[in-house]
Design a protein around this motif. Structure first.
Motif, short mmCIF file in Angstrom:
data_model
loop_
_atom_site.label_atom_id
_atom_site.label_comp_id
_atom_site.label_asym_id
_atom_site.label_seq_id
_atom_site.Cartn_x
_atom_site.Cartn_y
_atom_site.Cartn_z
N HIS A 1 33.34 55.42 40.24
CA HIS A 1 34.00 54.48 39.34
C HIS A 1 33.24 54.35 38.02
N GLU A 2 31.92 54.33 38.11
CA GLU A 2 31.12 54.23 36.90
C GLU A 2 31.23 55.49 36.04
N LEU A 3 31.31 56.65 36.70
CA LEU A 3 31.50 57.88 35.94
C LEU A 3 32.86 57.88 35.25
N ARG A 4 33.89 57.46 35.95
CA ARG A 4 35.22 57.40 35.33
C ARG A 4 35.22 56.44 34.15
N ALA A 5 34.50 55.33 34.28
CA ALA A 5 34.44 54.37 33.18
C ALA A 5 33.78 54.99 31.96
N LYS A 6 32.75 55.81 32.16
CA LYS A 6 32.10 56.48 31.04
C LYS A 6 33.04 57.49 30.39
N MET A 7 33.80 58.22 31.19
CA MET A 7 34.75 59.18 30.64
C MET A 7 35.87 58.45 29.89
N ASP A 8 36.34 57.34 30.45
CA ASP A 8 37.37 56.56 29.78
C ASP A 8 36.88 56.07 28.42
N ALA A 9 35.62 55.63 28.39
CA ALA A 9 35.08 55.11 27.14
C ALA A 9 35.03 56.18 26.06
N GLN A 10 34.84 57.43 26.48
CA GLN A 10 34.75 58.52 25.52
C GLN A 10 36.10 59.08 25.11
N PHE A 11 37.08 59.08 26.03
CA PHE A 11 38.30 59.83 25.80
C PHE A 11 39.58 58.99 25.84
N ALA A 12 39.52 57.76 26.31
CA ALA A 12 40.75 56.98 26.42
C ALA A 12 41.15 56.35 25.09
N GLY A 13 40.23 56.32 24.13
CA GLY A 13 40.53 55.68 22.85
C GLY A 13 40.54 54.17 23.02
N GLU A 14 41.25 53.51 22.13
CA GLU A 14 41.29 52.05 22.15
C GLU A 14 42.29 51.51 23.16
N GLU A 15 43.23 52.34 23.57
CA GLU A 15 44.25 51.88 24.51
C GLU A 15 43.68 51.82 25.92
N GLU A 16 44.12 50.84 26.67
CA GLU A 16 43.70 50.72 28.06
C GLU A 16 44.35 51.84 28.86
N PRO A 17 43.59 52.51 29.77
CA PRO A 17 44.16 53.59 30.57
C PRO A 17 45.42 53.14 31.31
N GLU A 18 46.38 53.99 31.33
CA GLU A 18 47.70 53.65 31.87
C GLU A 18 47.68 53.66 33.40
N LEU A 19 48.43 52.75 33.99
CA LEU A 19 48.61 52.72 35.44
C LEU A 19 50.04 53.14 35.74
N ARG A 20 50.19 54.04 36.71
CA ARG A 20 51.51 54.51 37.13
C ARG A 20 51.77 54.08 38.56
N ALA A 21 52.96 53.59 38.80
CA ALA A 21 53.30 53.08 40.13
C ALA A 21 54.54 53.77 40.68
N THR A 22 54.51 54.04 41.97
CA THR A 22 55.69 54.48 42.70
C THR A 22 56.06 53.38 43.68
N VAL A 23 57.27 52.86 43.56
CA VAL A 23 57.77 51.85 44.50
C VAL A 23 58.72 52.56 45.45
N MET A 24 58.38 52.58 46.73
CA MET A 24 59.12 53.36 47.72
C MET A 24 59.69 52.46 48.81
N SER A 25 61.00 52.44 48.95
CA SER A 25 61.61 51.74 50.08
C SER A 25 61.56 52.66 51.30
N PHE A 26 61.45 52.05 52.47
CA PHE A 26 61.40 52.85 53.69
C PHE A 26 61.88 52.02 54.87
N GLY A 27 62.20 52.69 55.97
CA GLY A 27 62.59 52.04 57.20
C GLY A 27 61.48 52.13 58.23
#
Length: 319
Positions: free
Chosen positions: A179-205
């Motif tokens: 997690h700390e490594l990802r935070a360092k990479m985000d700080a270098q390459f994500a720019g000023e925008e907060e990293p995007e979160l993508r969600a899949t909502v799946m209905s099931f039985g």
């Protein structure tokens, strides 16, 4: 969990033809403005190269793992011809491709001559940390041969010495978790925008089993089942009458409101911890009525909060 990335052995391949980028006046070339941005990820085996690469992939980079260095200019050329679809390329280069590694300096000089914007990210770690990581997964170092792990580490350091000196960014992961490594990479390459979160909502039985890839599971079986209403039974939760029936039941709207608030809290934590994808499984007995209606509403709420959301109805139509 410590950073511990050991990649699979590379399949050996032959040298690829290098194609020149060209100039705007060259019919076979491309404009300089179309040349993708390039990041080369390298470093010590076990220091976190794969984690760094996955972080860039989550940020929208086109990532190629263990590409022979001789093919890097060709990869940039292909990206330049993608009409803007591949604007940022990350290439992982390591000593698994030993017979190709000598070509890296020549490829870097070629890229510089073509005015390609490139950065080198080097993942470093102490000998003690690397030994612990290899021993924890009981795998040999790719260069140790018949020797010890420390022998492989020493050989790799010598091979990578010049590249480390040329690196634009050196990250020491000796005491970092993923997690700390990802935070360092985000700080270098994500720019000023907060990293995007993508969600899949799946209905099931539930009668068809839980989705194996679910991060969160929501149970809608506390609501009355439209299956027992004869005029609603043939329809699904996509039908307005079925959806209206479900959300007119006591607790349905309150549940949607409160679970949406909970997801906002969870999403903030996921972003902080470097998690970029989440699958929310919404279940009812058959995956046809309640779970479908709830999934649609929940996905709409997430989309309104700026979360990129996809809806999947896994079991609808199975009856």
């Amino acid at each position: 969990m410590n950073v511990n990335e050991h990649d699979e052995q590379e399949e050996q391949a032959g040298d690829g033809a290098q194609v020149t980028t060209g100039t705007p006046n060259d019919k076979a070339g491309v404009p300089d403005a179309a040349i993708p941005e390039l990041v080369i990820i390298s470093g010590m085996s076990g220091a976190g190269r794969s984690t760094a690469a996955k972080c860039l992939e989550d940020l929208g980079w086109f990532v190629v793992d263990n590409l022979p260095p001789a093919l890097i200019p060709t990869m940039v050329e292909l990206g330049a011809r993608s009409q803007g679809n591949v604007a940022r390329i990350a290439v992982v280069v390591d000593v698994r491709g030993r017979r190709f590694f000598d070509n890296l300096r020549e490829s870097l000089a070629d890229l510089e001559a073509k005015n390609v914007t490139r950065r080198i990210v080097f993942l470093e770690s102490s000998d003690d940390a690397l030994v612990r990581r290899f021993e924890s997964v009981r795998r040999p170092h790719p260069l140790q041969g018949d020797g010890r792990i420390v022998d492989g580490i020493a050989a790799e350091r010598e091979l990578l010495r010049e590249l480390r000196g040329d690196a634009d960014l050196v990250i020491d992961t000796s005491s970092l978790n993923v997690h700390e490594l990802r935070a360092k990479m985000d700080a270098q390459f994500a720019g000023e925008e907060e990293p995007e979160l993508r969600a899949t909502v799946m209905s099931f039985g539930y009668k068809y089993g839980l989705p194996v890839d679910a991060d969160l599971v929501v149970d809608c079986r506390f609501l009355p089942n439209p299956h027992w209403v004869p005029e609603l039974r043939p329809f699904t939760g996509l039908n307005d009458e079925v959806s209206g029936y479900v959300f007119n039941q006591p607790g349905a709207k309150e549940f949607l409101d409160r679970y949406t608030e909970l997801l906002q809290l969870i999403a903030t934590g996921y972003r902080r911890e470097g998690k970029r994808y989440v699958t929310i499984a919404v279940g009812c007995t058959g995956g046809k009525h309640r779970s479908v209606a709830m999934s649609e509403k929940l996905a709409a709420r997430l989309a309104a909060e700026g979360v990129e959301t996809v809806v999947v109805h896994r079991d609808m139509g199975r009856e």
